[in-house]
Design an enzyme around this catalytic site. Structure first.
Site, PDB file in Angstrom:
ATOM      1  N   ASP A 251      21.127  47.270  34.789  1.00 36.83           N
ATOM      2  CA  ASP A 251      20.604  47.833  36.037  1.00 36.83           C
ATOM      3  C   ASP A 251      21.393  49.118  36.278  1.00 36.83           C
ATOM      4  O   ASP A 251      21.009  50.186  35.836  1.00 36.83           O
ATOM      5  CB  ASP A 251      20.789  46.781  37.137  1.00 36.83           C
ATOM      6  CG  ASP A 251      20.166  47.173  38.455  1.00 36.83           C
ATOM      7  OD1 ASP A 251      20.079  48.378  38.731  1.00 36.83           O
ATOM      8  OD2 ASP A 251      19.780  46.278  39.236  1.00 36.83           O
TER       9      ASP A 251
ATOM     10  N   GLU B 145      12.373  46.798  42.012  1.00 35.80           N
ATOM     11  CA  GLU B 145      13.469  45.832  41.947  1.00 35.80           C
ATOM     12  C   GLU B 145      14.090  45.626  43.318  1.00 35.80           C
ATOM     13  O   GLU B 145      14.357  44.514  43.746  1.00 35.80           O
ATOM     14  CB  GLU B 145      14.526  46.325  40.938  1.00 35.80           C
ATOM     15  CG  GLU B 145      15.628  45.323  40.654  1.00 35.80           C
ATOM     16  CD  GLU B 145      16.904  45.586  41.437  1.00 35.80           C
ATOM     17  OE1 GLU B 145      17.895  44.912  41.197  1.00 35.80           O
ATOM     18  OE2 GLU B 145      16.901  46.485  42.308  1.00 35.80           O
ATOM     19  N   GLU B 146      14.297  46.748  44.032  1.00 40.30           N
ATOM     20  CA  GLU B 146      14.990  46.676  45.328  1.00 40.30           C
ATOM     21  C   GLU B 146      14.192  45.898  46.378  1.00 40.30           C
ATOM     22  O   GLU B 146      14.744  45.456  47.372  1.00 40.30           O
ATOM     23  CB  GLU B 146      15.287  48.077  45.871  1.00 40.30           C
ATOM     24  CG  GLU B 146      16.155  48.956  44.963  1.00 40.30           C
ATOM     25  CD  GLU B 146      17.617  48.535  44.933  1.00 40.30           C
ATOM     26  OE1 GLU B 146      17.993  47.593  45.638  1.00 40.30           O
ATOM     27  OE2 GLU B 146      18.376  49.173  44.179  1.00 40.30           O
TER      28      GLU B 146
HETATM   29 ZN   LIG Z   1      20.175  48.434  43.782  1.00 38.49          ZN
END
Ligand SMILES: [Zn+2]
Length: 346
Positions: free
Chosen positions: A67, A38-39
């Site tokens: 998240d 995701e990052e």
């Molecule tokens: Zn993050």
């Protein structure tokens, strides 16, 4: 970030597993997704959505994103306006461990306090936030138009994306008894159960219509203040028409009990209305973003921009681009209205 979310997700999965053992069966398919990378640019979720875009576009009812589940005690939720009433309903049924009131009541008190500070009141008071980016709902909502919600318990900035974001911090300071993790799992689990089991999909597009109209009004004021030679009357009319159609549709849904065969048609209609905001051509300069109403602002980081192509063209005083974007937005609102009008008499 994001292990508090992952642990809440595992708890939701475990709880639904317990219910399955006792004979519970959802009427719609539930898929749990835990995304990689995701990052690094929402890579895992984006690849999965692109790979499955056809069947997701056709069938996906909603996407629920968590998240950071917990880095404080203030519940925050953002999402499409059609899911606002649904979110409020679930929040009203779960207790806030700190206040003993419902999550909804605690959230409303905070909204009131915040709005009092900024002197912004009115019927936007209890709106949920708009989705920009910074988490994995982006491909679902902004690439293929799946109605999405994003939520979590927030606290003061400082630990997020730092070396202090550890199990030690969570256990000692963040959520010592993990009560907020459990509360998030309750909210999330209830949402999953209702979305997968309610006969009538819990979408209300009248709120979408009111929001869209408000967004267009605000953009029109911007255009005027910038003294741009831009006529937005057709866009205003499209927004107002969509709002009226959606309000009438919702009134009928509230009034009438639907027969089973009509229920199927209505659910199909409610599912398709969000998809109507997807323009296959995408937004100016970034065609992967195809949702005409919501995108992260090009210069706004994670922040949402509404009617982003139009707003950005106005900000840069690019009249020809603004006209194109206004026409694109108008068509999207007309498609959404047409979707609701099709089978308007359930
Ligand atoms: Zn993050």
């Amino acid at each position: 970030d994001p292990n508090s979310g992952s642990s809440a997700m595992l708890e939701v999965a475990r709880s639904l597993g317990e219910l399955l053992k006792k004979g519970w069966k959802p009427s719609r398919t539930i898929i749990f997704g835990s995304w990689d990378a995701e990052e690094f640019g929402l890579i895992g979720s984006t690849e999965w959505v692109e790979e499955n875009s056809e069947r997701l576009s056709k069938n996906a009812v909603a996407y629920l994103n968590v998240d950071v589940a917990v880095n404080g005690t203030n519940f925050g939720v953002s999402g499409v306006p059609s899911l606002m009433a649904f979110a409020h309903g679930v929040m009203a049924d779960v207790t806030d461990p700190k206040t003993g009131k419902s999550i909804f009541e605690s959230w409303v008190s905070r909204q009131k306090a915040e709005k009092a500070n900024t002197a912004k009141v009115g019927d936007t008071e209890f709106q949920i936030g708009s989705l920009g980016s910074g988490s994995d709902y982006t491909p679902f909502l902004q690439h293929i138009g799946v109605p999405s919600l994003d939520m979590g318990f927030n606290g003061p900035y400082g630990v997020y994306h730092s070396v202090y974001d550890s199990f030690y911090w969570m256990e000692k300071f963040g959520d010592p008894n993990f009560t907020y993790h459990a509360t998030l799992a309750k909210i999330w689990g209830l949402m999953v159960m209702r979305l997968s089991n309610e006969a009538l999909l819990p979408f209300d597009y009248s709120n979408y219509g009111r929001q869209a109209e408000k967004f267009v009004d605000s953009i029109s004021r911007d255009a005027k203040e910038n003294e741009l030679d831009l006529n937005l009357s057709e866009l205003k009319k499209a927004a107002s028409d969509f709002r009226q159609t959606a309000e009438q549709y919702q009134e009928r849904l509230n009034r009438e009990r639907l027969a089973a065969n009509n229920l199927k048609i209505v659910n199909e209609t409610l599912l398709k209305t969000e998809r109507a905001f997807i323009d296959p051509q995408g937004l100016n300069l970034r065609p992967w973003y195809r949702h005409v109403v919501y995108a992260p602002g090009i210069y706004a980081g994670y922040e949402a921009e509404v009617f982003p192509a139009l707003q950005e063209a106005i900000n840069s005083k690019n009249i020809s681009q603004a006209r194109l974007a206004a026409s694109q937005a108008k068509s999207a609102l007309e498609r959404a209205k047409a979707t609701l009008l099709f089978n308007a008499n359930p």
